[in-house]
Design a protein around this motif. Structure first.
Motif, PDB file in Angstrom:
ATOM      1  N   GLY A  63     -50.067  44.982 -11.895  1.00 31.73           N
ATOM      2  CA  GLY A  63     -51.431  45.464 -12.052  1.00 31.73           C
ATOM      3  C   GLY A  63     -52.545  44.626 -12.241  1.00 31.73           C
ATOM      4  O   GLY A  63     -52.379  43.500 -11.702  1.00 31.73           O
ATOM      5  N   ILE A  64     -53.524  44.670 -13.162  1.00 32.44           N
ATOM      6  CA  ILE A  64     -54.581  43.836 -13.234  1.00 32.44           C
ATOM      7  C   ILE A  64     -54.420  42.835 -14.261  1.00 32.44           C
ATOM      8  O   ILE A  64     -54.198  43.315 -15.482  1.00 32.44           O
ATOM      9  N   VAL A  65     -53.964  41.837 -13.818  1.00 33.75           N
ATOM     10  CA  VAL A  65     -53.741  40.458 -14.761  1.00 33.75           C
ATOM     11  C   VAL A  65     -55.140  39.760 -15.233  1.00 33.75           C
ATOM     12  O   VAL A  65     -55.123  39.453 -16.383  1.00 33.75           O
ATOM     13  N   THR A  66     -55.688  39.246 -14.245  1.00 30.08           N
ATOM     14  CA  THR A  66     -56.935  38.334 -14.683  1.00 30.08           C
ATOM     15  C   THR A  66     -58.371  39.585 -14.507  1.00 30.08           C
ATOM     16  O   THR A  66     -58.547  39.833 -13.480  1.00 30.08           O
ATOM     17  N   ARG A  67     -58.604  39.910 -15.643  1.00 26.17           N
ATOM     18  CA  ARG A  67     -59.710  41.072 -15.673  1.00 26.17           C
ATOM     19  C   ARG A  67     -60.920  40.664 -15.954  1.00 26.17           C
ATOM     20  O   ARG A  67     -61.931  41.414 -15.998  1.00 26.17           O
ATOM     21  N   CYS A  68     -61.207  39.179 -16.154  1.00 28.98           N
ATOM     22  CA  CYS A  68     -62.472  38.744 -16.313  1.00 28.98           C
ATOM     23  C   CYS A  68     -62.369  37.527 -15.530  1.00 28.98           C
ATOM     24  O   CYS A  68     -61.348  36.854 -15.709  1.00 28.98           O
ATOM     25  N   PRO A  69     -63.520  36.883 -14.917  1.00 22.85           N
ATOM     26  CA  PRO A  69     -63.515  35.789 -14.608  1.00 22.85           C
ATOM     27  C   PRO A  69     -63.126  34.544 -15.304  1.00 22.85           C
ATOM     28  O   PRO A  69     -63.561  34.605 -16.385  1.00 22.85           O
ATOM     29  N   LEU A  70     -62.263  33.650 -14.776  1.00 24.60           N
ATOM     30  CA  LEU A  70     -61.605  32.582 -15.636  1.00 24.60           C
ATOM     31  C   LEU A  70     -62.145  31.265 -15.080  1.00 24.60           C
ATOM     32  O   LEU A  70     -61.810  31.152 -13.970  1.00 24.60           O
ATOM     33  N   GLU A  71     -62.868  30.655 -15.715  1.00 18.94           N
ATOM     34  CA  GLU A  71     -63.042  29.086 -15.594  1.00 18.94           C
ATOM     35  C   GLU A  71     -61.806  28.188 -15.979  1.00 18.94           C
ATOM     36  O   GLU A  71     -61.979  28.208 -17.283  1.00 18.94           O
ATOM     37  N   LEU A  72     -61.409  27.384 -15.125  1.00 20.77           N
ATOM     38  CA  LEU A  72     -60.365  26.468 -15.620  1.00 20.77           C
ATOM     39  C   LEU A  72     -61.027  24.964 -15.406  1.00 20.77           C
ATOM     40  O   LEU A  72     -61.068  24.482 -14.426  1.00 20.77           O
ATOM     41  N   ARG A  73     -61.449  24.289 -16.704  1.00 20.54           N
ATOM     42  CA  ARG A  73     -61.837  22.768 -16.525  1.00 20.54           C
ATOM     43  C   ARG A  73     -60.565  22.043 -16.936  1.00 20.54           C
ATOM     44  O   ARG A  73     -60.439  22.019 -17.962  1.00 20.54           O
ATOM     45  N   LEU A  74     -60.157  21.040 -16.030  1.00 18.90           N
ATOM     46  CA  LEU A  74     -59.033  20.318 -16.275  1.00 18.90           C
ATOM     47  C   LEU A  74     -59.606  18.799 -16.501  1.00 18.90           C
ATOM     48  O   LEU A  74     -60.430  18.369 -15.532  1.00 18.90           O
ATOM     49  N   LYS A  75     -59.644  18.013 -17.599  1.00 20.92           N
ATOM     50  CA  LYS A  75     -60.155  16.752 -17.744  1.00 20.92           C
ATOM     51  C   LYS A  75     -58.847  15.916 -18.086  1.00 20.92           C
ATOM     52  O   LYS A  75     -58.214  16.131 -19.012  1.00 20.92           O
ATOM     53  N   LYS A  76     -58.748  14.890 -17.320  1.00 22.85           N
ATOM     54  CA  LYS A  76     -57.657  13.773 -17.460  1.00 22.85           C
ATOM     55  C   LYS A  76     -58.281  12.811 -18.594  1.00 22.85           C
ATOM     56  O   LYS A  76     -59.376  12.168 -18.258  1.00 22.85           O
ATOM     57  N   LYS A  77     -57.627  12.744 -19.564  1.00 19.47           N
ATOM     58  CA  LYS A  77     -57.817  11.702 -20.482  1.00 19.47           C
ATOM     59  C   LYS A  77     -56.498  10.843 -20.848  1.00 19.47           C
ATOM     60  O   LYS A  77     -55.580  11.525 -21.310  1.00 19.47           O
ATOM     61  N   THR A  78     -56.488   9.685 -20.734  1.00 23.98           N
ATOM     62  CA  THR A  78     -55.391   8.792 -20.615  1.00 23.98           C
ATOM     63  C   THR A  78     -55.007   8.418 -22.151  1.00 23.98           C
ATOM     64  O   THR A  78     -54.033   7.868 -22.548  1.00 23.98           O
ATOM     65  N   SER A  79     -55.961   8.289 -23.265  1.00 21.98           N
ATOM     66  CA  SER A  79     -55.739   7.905 -24.623  1.00 21.98           C
ATOM     67  C   SER A  79     -56.453   8.879 -25.605  1.00 21.98           C
ATOM     68  O   SER A  79     -57.430   9.537 -25.220  1.00 21.98           O
ATOM     69  N   GLU A 128     -60.769  24.964 -21.219  1.00 25.03           N
ATOM     70  CA  GLU A 128     -60.781  23.565 -20.842  1.00 25.03           C
ATOM     71  C   GLU A 128     -59.775  22.823 -21.552  1.00 25.03           C
ATOM     72  O   GLU A 128     -59.254  22.997 -22.622  1.00 25.03           O
ATOM     73  N   VAL A 129     -59.095  22.191 -20.546  1.00 23.44           N
ATOM     74  CA  VAL A 129     -57.734  21.642 -20.977  1.00 23.44           C
ATOM     75  C   VAL A 129     -58.065  20.254 -20.532  1.00 23.44           C
ATOM     76  O   VAL A 129     -58.389  19.476 -19.625  1.00 23.44           O
ATOM     77  N   THR A 130     -57.527  19.510 -21.778  1.00 27.46           N
ATOM     78  CA  THR A 130     -57.837  17.699 -21.822  1.00 27.46           C
ATOM     79  C   THR A 130     -56.346  17.390 -21.995  1.00 27.46           C
ATOM     80  O   THR A 130     -55.776  17.602 -22.872  1.00 27.46           O
ATOM     81  N   SER A 131     -55.998  16.399 -21.082  1.00 27.97           N
ATOM     82  CA  SER A 131     -54.571  15.981 -21.372  1.00 27.97           C
ATOM     83  C   SER A 131     -54.573  14.754 -20.374  1.00 27.97           C
ATOM     84  O   SER A 131     -55.140  14.604 -19.316  1.00 27.97           O
ATOM     85  N   PRO A 132     -53.718  13.747 -20.509  1.00 33.23           N
ATOM     86  CA  PRO A 132     -53.311  12.587 -19.638  1.00 33.23           C
ATOM     87  C   PRO A 132     -52.399  13.057 -18.336  1.00 33.23           C
ATOM     88  O   PRO A 132     -52.574  12.535 -17.365  1.00 33.23           O
ATOM     89  N   ASP A 133     -52.014  14.546 -18.407  1.00 31.42           N
ATOM     90  CA  ASP A 133     -51.168  14.863 -17.280  1.00 31.42           C
ATOM     91  C   ASP A 133     -51.734  15.712 -16.211  1.00 31.42           C
ATOM     92  O   ASP A 133     -51.113  16.537 -15.489  1.00 31.42           O
ATOM     93  N   VAL A 134     -53.124  15.981 -16.306  1.00 32.16           N
ATOM     94  CA  VAL A 134     -53.696  16.952 -15.296  1.00 32.16           C
ATOM     95  C   VAL A 134     -54.741  16.212 -14.333  1.00 32.16           C
ATOM     96  O   VAL A 134     -55.243  14.997 -14.888  1.00 32.16           O
ATOM     97  N   CYS A 135     -55.380  16.788 -13.321  1.00 32.67           N
ATOM     98  CA  CYS A 135     -56.135  16.152 -12.719  1.00 32.67           C
ATOM     99  C   CYS A 135     -57.705  16.274 -12.901  1.00 32.67           C
ATOM    100  O   CYS A 135     -57.787  17.355 -13.573  1.00 32.67           O
TER     101      CYS A 135
END
Length: 451
Positions: A63-79, A128-135
């Motif tokens: 069925g409908i899974v994403t029912r609203c526009p989703l903005e995915l912000r990936l931020k690489k931060k190593t420390s 918004e996802v902040t992690s050392p393991d994303v691009c």
């Protein structure tokens, strides 16, 4: 979970941050901003691709899974942070550090924004996802669902994103169905020449035997040509998800799949396969698109500024409007200034690399100057090794600490001074160092270095 990463470049993040900031202050309501829109039919593997890129599990199901526009912000931060996410929609903001809660938070947000059931809405939800393991990447996912009685509304909402020239369209297409009948058909309506479309081919393990060559023709742009090309990926299947195969292991399994495939192993050498390759290319596509869009964006903001001045005659502006336009304009001006400095810095690095022997090369001119110094030193006598090496060379190395070739030359000069110059006071030594520093700067200023 870990998402796919690539080598981080300092030149990438400022561009993406700029657009994210402009969007955060609301400028996207008046001006289209560069972005990547992710489009895919039901069960095309879109959620699996996003999951592999980000390391977060998005809502799955029928069925409908994403029912609203989703903005995915990936931020690489190593420390300073292991994993952190912020979910924002309307006037609400939720921060959490448990990646397994992403699906629940998004579902809750969708229920509040679009209502429970199968309702859809064009209000944006930002994760918004902040992690050392994303691009470093920002993706926008329009609504998706089944082609029921709301098919036209779904298509209308998707078209709002993909028809804009500032949008790069990332189309997710399964390998095991006719590509002409997929979401790519919708994208072709707004981008018939394929200038701003990249296609992601999923589920290569489900292909019927004998159709591999046909898929290779697609990847090599022989069927539906796309300027940004095709990339094939193999993400976790439902069985691997049920077996809780971690993303790190899935990445290794993906590479093994391509390396051992009779037809698709060549795609590895061509950089047309794996999630890792996709992450690198998407980031570069987005940054290049932002760079190309900045002049027009700056011009449009300037036009808005002019309209604002004209509206002064009609009465005082609404509270906050002046500050909004000022901040947006200043952000762009700062970025253009940084671009100018970066171009100058790149030119200096190129000319001072010491590899090309040309008249413009800074090293050629520096060597000539050092030869003059060397000739002068050869006519003198000295012994004040300690003071010179302790104070004088420190000053020299500060100016050229990044250039090993020049450091070697500087060491020779200092050694000659230590062996030949007469004893001088520390005061005179500092004066000499300052004179040398000024000479070097004057030499750089006088060099024929294009900006």
């Amino acid at each position: 979970m870990k998402g796919e990463v690539h080598s981080h470049e300092e030149s990438i993040r400022p561009y993406i941050d700029l657009i994210d900031t402009l969007r955060s202050v609301g400028i996207h309501k008046d001006l289209a901003l560069p972005t990547i829109a992710v489009i895919g039919d039901q069960s095309s593997g879109k959620s699996s691709v996003l999951e592999a890129l980000s390391g977060v599990a998005l809502p799955r199901g029928t069925g409908i899974v994403t029912r609203c526009p989703l903005e995915l912000r990936l931020k690489k931060k190593t420390s300073g942070v292991s994993w952190k996410a912020v979910l924002s929609y309307r006037d609400r903001k939720t921060e959490f550090v448990d990646s397994t809660l992403v699906g629940n938070y998004i579902e809750t947000a969708q229920n509040e924004v679009a209502g429970r059931g199968v309702g859809i809405c064009d209000d944006l939800i930002t994760l918004e996802v902040t992690s050392p393991d994303v691009c470093d990447l920002t993706l926008r996912v329009p609504v998706k669902g089944q082609p029921d009685d709301i098919e036209n509304k779904i298509k209308s909402l998707i078209m709002k994103f993909i028809e804009k020239h500032e949008t790069i369209n990332m189309v997710v297409v399964p390998c095991n169905i006719d590509i002409a009948t997929t979401a790519l058909k919708m994208v072709q309506e707004v981008d018939p020449e394929g200038k701003r479309t990249v296609a992601i081919l999923t589920k290569p393990d489900l292909l019927d035997k004998g159709t591999e060559k046909n898929i290779l023709n697609i990847v090599h742009n022989k069927v539906i040509p796309l300027r940004k090309g095709y990339i094939m990926v193999k993400c976790r299947g439902q069985q691997q998800i049920d077996d809780e195969i971690p993303l790190e292991e899935a990445t290794n399994l993906e590479r093994d799949f391509f390396q051992n495939h009779d037809y698709f192993r060549s795609l590895l050498k061509e950089d047309k396969a794996t999630i890792k390759c996709l992450a690198v290319k998407l980031t570069q596509h987005l940054v290049d698109h932002i760079k190309k869009s900045l002049p027009q964006l700056n011009e449009k903001i300037t036009q808005l500024w002019g309209v604002k001045n004209e509206l002064k005659e009609c009465g005082p502006p609404q509270e906050g409007a002046k500050q909004f336009l000022t901040e947006a304009h200043e952000i762009l001006q700062i970025l253009f200034f940084s671009q100018t400095l970066k171009r100058f810095n790149d030119e200096i690095k190129s000319l001072s690399s010491g590899e090309l022997i040309t008249e413009k090369n800074v090293f050629v001119q520096l060597r000539a100057e050092f030869k003059k110094w060397g000739d002068h030193l050869n006519r003198t006598k000295t012994s004040c090794h300690y003071i010179i090496t302790t104070h004088f060379f420190d000053v020299v190395s500060q100016f050229f600490r990044n250039y090993s070739v020049l450091q070697s030359i500087a060491k020779i000069v200092v050694q000659r001074m230590a062996d030949q110059l007469p004893m001088i006071s520390l005061f005179m030594l500092k004066q000499t160092a300052e004179i040398l520093s000024i000479d070097m700067l004057n030499l750089l200023d006088g060099a024929n270095v294009p900006v």
